[in-house]
Motif scaffolding. Structure first.
Motif, PDB file in Angstrom:
ATOM      1  N   ILE A  23       0.835  -1.208   0.000  1.00 41.34           N
ATOM      2  CA  ILE A  23       0.000   0.000   0.000  1.00 41.34           C
ATOM      3  C   ILE A  23       0.869   1.258   0.000  1.00 41.34           C
ATOM      4  CG2 ILE A  23      -1.657   1.338   1.370  1.00 41.34           C
ATOM      5  CD1 ILE A  23      -2.821  -1.430   2.262  1.00 41.34           C
ATOM      6  N   ALA A  24       1.936   1.262   0.777  1.00 43.36           N
ATOM      7  CA  ALA A  24       2.829   2.428   0.813  1.00 43.36           C
ATOM      8  C   ALA A  24       3.480   2.650  -0.548  1.00 43.36           C
ATOM      9  CB  ALA A  24       3.891   2.244   1.897  1.00 43.36           C
ATOM     10  N   ALA A  25       3.957   1.583  -1.174  1.00 45.11           N
ATOM     11  CA  ALA A  25       4.604   1.707  -2.482  1.00 45.11           C
ATOM     12  C   ALA A  25       3.602   2.149  -3.549  1.00 45.11           C
ATOM     13  CB  ALA A  25       5.266   0.383  -2.873  1.00 45.11           C
ATOM     14  N   ALA A  26       2.391   1.603  -3.504  1.00 46.16           N
ATOM     15  CA  ALA A  26       1.365   2.001  -4.471  1.00 46.16           C
ATOM     16  C   ALA A  26       0.971   3.464  -4.275  1.00 46.16           C
ATOM     17  CB  ALA A  26       0.138   1.101  -4.338  1.00 46.16           C
ATOM     18  N   SER A  27       0.866   3.896  -3.043  1.00 47.38           N
ATOM     19  CA  SER A  27       0.530   5.305  -2.765  1.00 47.38           C
ATOM     20  C   SER A  27       1.625   6.230  -3.268  1.00 47.38           C
ATOM     21  CB  SER A  27       0.306   5.508  -1.262  1.00 47.38           C
ATOM     22  OG  SER A  27      -0.761   4.719  -0.805  1.00 47.38           O
ATOM     23  N   LEU A  28       2.875   5.852  -3.002  1.00 48.06           N
ATOM     24  CA  LEU A  28       4.007   6.648  -3.478  1.00 48.06           C
ATOM     25  C   LEU A  28       4.019   6.693  -5.008  1.00 48.06           C
ATOM     26  CD1 LEU A  28       6.634   8.217  -2.850  1.00 48.06           C
ATOM     27  CD2 LEU A  28       7.817   6.005  -2.908  1.00 48.06           C
ATOM     28  N   ALA A  29       3.827   5.553  -5.647  1.00 48.11           N
ATOM     29  CA  ALA A  29       3.828   5.494  -7.108  1.00 48.11           C
ATOM     30  C   ALA A  29       2.685   6.319  -7.693  1.00 48.11           C
ATOM     31  CB  ALA A  29       3.739   4.036  -7.579  1.00 48.11           C
ATOM     32  N   LEU A  30       1.548   6.308  -7.046  1.00 49.45           N
ATOM     33  CA  LEU A  30       0.412   7.097  -7.524  1.00 49.45           C
ATOM     34  C   LEU A  30       0.729   8.590  -7.474  1.00 49.45           C
ATOM     35  CD1 LEU A  30      -2.532   6.966  -8.515  1.00 49.45           C
ATOM     36  CD2 LEU A  30      -3.226   7.125  -6.125  1.00 49.45           C
ATOM     37  N   HIS A  79      -3.773 -10.686 -10.212  1.00 51.33           N
ATOM     38  CA  HIS A  79      -2.325 -10.887 -10.313  1.00 51.33           C
ATOM     39  C   HIS A  79      -1.840 -10.805 -11.763  1.00 51.33           C
ATOM     40  CE1 HIS A  79      -2.697 -12.372  -6.141  1.00 51.33           C
ATOM     41  NE2 HIS A  79      -1.487 -11.840  -6.045  1.00 51.33           N
ATOM     42  N   LEU A  80      -2.755 -10.760 -12.718  1.00 52.65           N
ATOM     43  CA  LEU A  80      -2.349 -10.508 -14.104  1.00 52.65           C
ATOM     44  C   LEU A  80      -1.663  -9.146 -14.215  1.00 52.65           C
ATOM     45  CD1 LEU A  80      -5.485 -11.859 -15.991  1.00 52.65           C
ATOM     46  CD2 LEU A  80      -3.215 -12.926 -15.851  1.00 52.65           C
ATOM     47  N   PHE A  81      -2.103  -8.183 -13.391  1.00 53.02           N
ATOM     48  CA  PHE A  81      -1.448  -6.874 -13.355  1.00 53.02           C
ATOM     49  C   PHE A  81      -0.005  -7.009 -12.852  1.00 53.02           C
ATOM     50  CE2 PHE A  81      -5.942  -5.504 -13.033  1.00 53.02           C
ATOM     51  CZ  PHE A  81      -5.976  -4.578 -14.069  1.00 53.02           C
ATOM     52  N   THR A  82       0.225  -7.949 -11.955  1.00 50.35           N
ATOM     53  CA  THR A  82       1.574  -8.191 -11.439  1.00 50.35           C
ATOM     54  C   THR A  82       2.497  -8.632 -12.569  1.00 50.35           C
ATOM     55  OG1 THR A  82       0.692  -8.831  -9.275  1.00 50.35           O
ATOM     56  CG2 THR A  82       2.932  -9.573  -9.805  1.00 50.35           C
ATOM     57  N   MET A 108       4.897   3.432 -19.838  1.00 42.26           N
ATOM     58  CA  MET A 108       4.777   3.974 -18.486  1.00 42.26           C
ATOM     59  C   MET A 108       3.377   4.517 -18.227  1.00 42.26           C
ATOM     60  SD  MET A 108       7.486   2.975 -17.372  1.00 42.26           S
ATOM     61  CE  MET A 108       9.237   2.970 -17.139  1.00 42.26           C
ATOM     62  N   THR A 109       2.791   5.162 -19.225  1.00 40.11           N
ATOM     63  CA  THR A 109       1.414   5.638 -19.067  1.00 40.11           C
ATOM     64  C   THR A 109       0.472   4.447 -18.913  1.00 40.11           C
ATOM     65  OG1 THR A 109       1.897   7.626 -20.346  1.00 40.11           O
ATOM     66  CG2 THR A 109      -0.428   7.030 -20.087  1.00 40.11           C
ATOM     67  N   GLY A 110       0.712   3.404 -19.686  1.00 39.89           N
ATOM     68  CA  GLY A 110      -0.112   2.198 -19.570  1.00 39.89           C
ATOM     69  C   GLY A 110      -0.005   1.567 -18.191  1.00 39.89           C
ATOM     70  N   LEU A 111       1.196   1.537 -17.630  1.00 44.40           N
ATOM     71  CA  LEU A 111       1.367   1.008 -16.275  1.00 44.40           C
ATOM     72  C   LEU A 111       0.653   1.880 -15.253  1.00 44.40           C
ATOM     73  CD1 LEU A 111       5.077  -0.187 -16.172  1.00 44.40           C
ATOM     74  CD2 LEU A 111       3.012  -1.589 -15.986  1.00 44.40           C
ATOM     75  N   PHE A 112       0.779   3.195 -15.412  1.00 41.82           N
ATOM     76  CA  PHE A 112       0.122   4.097 -14.466  1.00 41.82           C
ATOM     77  C   PHE A 112      -1.391   3.884 -14.494  1.00 41.82           C
ATOM     78  CE2 PHE A 112      -1.911   8.078 -13.245  1.00 41.82           C
ATOM     79  CZ  PHE A 112      -1.303   8.338 -12.030  1.00 41.82           C
ATOM     80  N   VAL A 113      -1.953   3.858 -15.686  1.00 44.31           N
ATOM     81  CA  VAL A 113      -3.404   3.710 -15.809  1.00 44.31           C
ATOM     82  C   VAL A 113      -3.850   2.300 -15.420  1.00 44.31           C
ATOM     83  CG1 VAL A 113      -5.352   3.716 -17.432  1.00 44.31           C
ATOM     84  CG2 VAL A 113      -3.633   5.534 -17.529  1.00 44.31           C
ATOM     85  N   GLY A 114      -3.176   1.290 -15.960  1.00 43.22           N
ATOM     86  CA  GLY A 114      -3.622  -0.081 -15.724  1.00 43.22           C
ATOM     87  C   GLY A 114      -3.262  -0.630 -14.365  1.00 43.22           C
ATOM     88  N   ALA A 115      -1.977  -0.550 -14.021  1.00 41.36           N
ATOM     89  CA  ALA A 115      -1.498  -1.202 -12.797  1.00 41.36           C
ATOM     90  C   ALA A 115      -1.755  -0.376 -11.546  1.00 41.36           C
ATOM     91  CB  ALA A 115      -0.014  -1.529 -12.919  1.00 41.36           C
ATOM     92  N   LEU A 116      -1.953   0.925 -11.693  1.00 43.25           N
ATOM     93  CA  LEU A 116      -2.243   1.750 -10.514  1.00 43.25           C
ATOM     94  C   LEU A 116      -3.713   2.158 -10.455  1.00 43.25           C
ATOM     95  CD1 LEU A 116       0.859   4.083 -10.139  1.00 43.25           C
ATOM     96  CD2 LEU A 116       0.100   2.303  -8.574  1.00 43.25           C
ATOM     97  N   LEU A 117      -4.201   2.822 -11.485  1.00 39.68           N
ATOM     98  CA  LEU A 117      -5.565   3.338 -11.424  1.00 39.68           C
ATOM     99  C   LEU A 117      -6.614   2.226 -11.511  1.00 39.68           C
ATOM    100  CD1 LEU A 117      -5.332   6.612 -13.550  1.00 39.68           C
ATOM    101  CD2 LEU A 117      -5.063   6.308 -11.074  1.00 39.68           C
ATOM    102  N   ILE A 118      -6.508   1.387 -12.537  1.00 38.34           N
ATOM    103  CA  ILE A 118      -7.532   0.345 -12.705  1.00 38.34           C
ATOM    104  C   ILE A 118      -7.409  -0.718 -11.618  1.00 38.34           C
ATOM    105  CG2 ILE A 118      -8.368  -1.500 -14.214  1.00 38.34           C
ATOM    106  CD1 ILE A 118      -7.703   0.379 -16.585  1.00 38.34           C
ATOM    107  N   ALA A 119      -6.210  -1.253 -11.415  1.00 41.70           N
ATOM    108  CA  ALA A 119      -6.035  -2.255 -10.356  1.00 41.70           C
ATOM    109  C   ALA A 119      -6.380  -1.654  -9.000  1.00 41.70           C
ATOM    110  CB  ALA A 119      -4.613  -2.799 -10.352  1.00 41.70           C
ATOM    111  N   GLY A 120      -5.973  -0.409  -8.767  1.00 41.53           N
ATOM    112  CA  GLY A 120      -6.275   0.265  -7.504  1.00 41.53           C
ATOM    113  C   GLY A 120      -7.763   0.449  -7.292  1.00 41.53           C
ATOM    114  N   MET A 121      -8.490   0.678  -8.376  1.00 43.63           N
ATOM    115  CA  MET A 121      -9.940   0.844  -8.277  1.00 43.63           C
ATOM    116  C   MET A 121     -10.597  -0.402  -7.648  1.00 43.63           C
ATOM    117  SD  MET A 121     -12.593   1.362 -11.435  1.00 43.63           S
ATOM    118  CE  MET A 121     -12.195  -0.259 -12.089  1.00 43.63           C
TER     119      MET A 121
END
Length: 136
Positions: A23-30, A79-82, A108-121
């Protein structure tokens, strides 16, 4: 029902260390990712924040391998996002190092949107931890 309230940080404090790290790493990355997307590209600040973002994203991906509580100890579809992150992140870094800016931007934009925003949702669905911290 949704109950608006101050975040219940005690719920996070009660979690396993791997989940807290995740959670800390995801928050920082966001946060860093938003700055990177909005800011000037290619300068020293972008490169420094970019490497920090990449380490945070790597931490998010690797830590997620050990988070399997919602699927009785097995991997789940999330875990597909992983796997996607573990593959695409080095490709995006390589694209930057070889000055392939279009590929770097796209990955990088794809990772931000997919692995952070969508997975985070998905972490904010009713009953999940982040739902309980912020809305439950």
């Amino acid at each position: 029902p949704v109950k608006l309230h101050a975040p219940d940080w005690a719920l996070l404090a009660d979690q396993a260390p791997v989940l807290q790290i995740h959670i800390a790493a995801a928050s920082l990355a966001l946060m860093i990712g938003a700055v990177l997307l909005a800011g000037v590209k290619g300068n020293r600040l972008h490169r420094t924040l970019g490497w920090t973002w990449a380490v945070a994203m790597g931490t998010v991906a690797v830590s997620s391998i050990f988070i399997r509580d919602i699927n009785h100890g097995a991997f789940s579809w999330i875990h597909l996002f992983t796997g996607w992150t573990i593959i695409i992140l080095p490709m995006g870094l390589y694209a930057a190092r070889t000055h392939n800016i279009a590929a770097h931007r796209g990955r990088m934009t794809g990772l931000f949107v997919g692995a952070l925003l969508i997975a985070g949702m998905f972490t904010f669905f009713p009953g999940r931890l982040m739902w309980r911290v912020f809305l439950g």
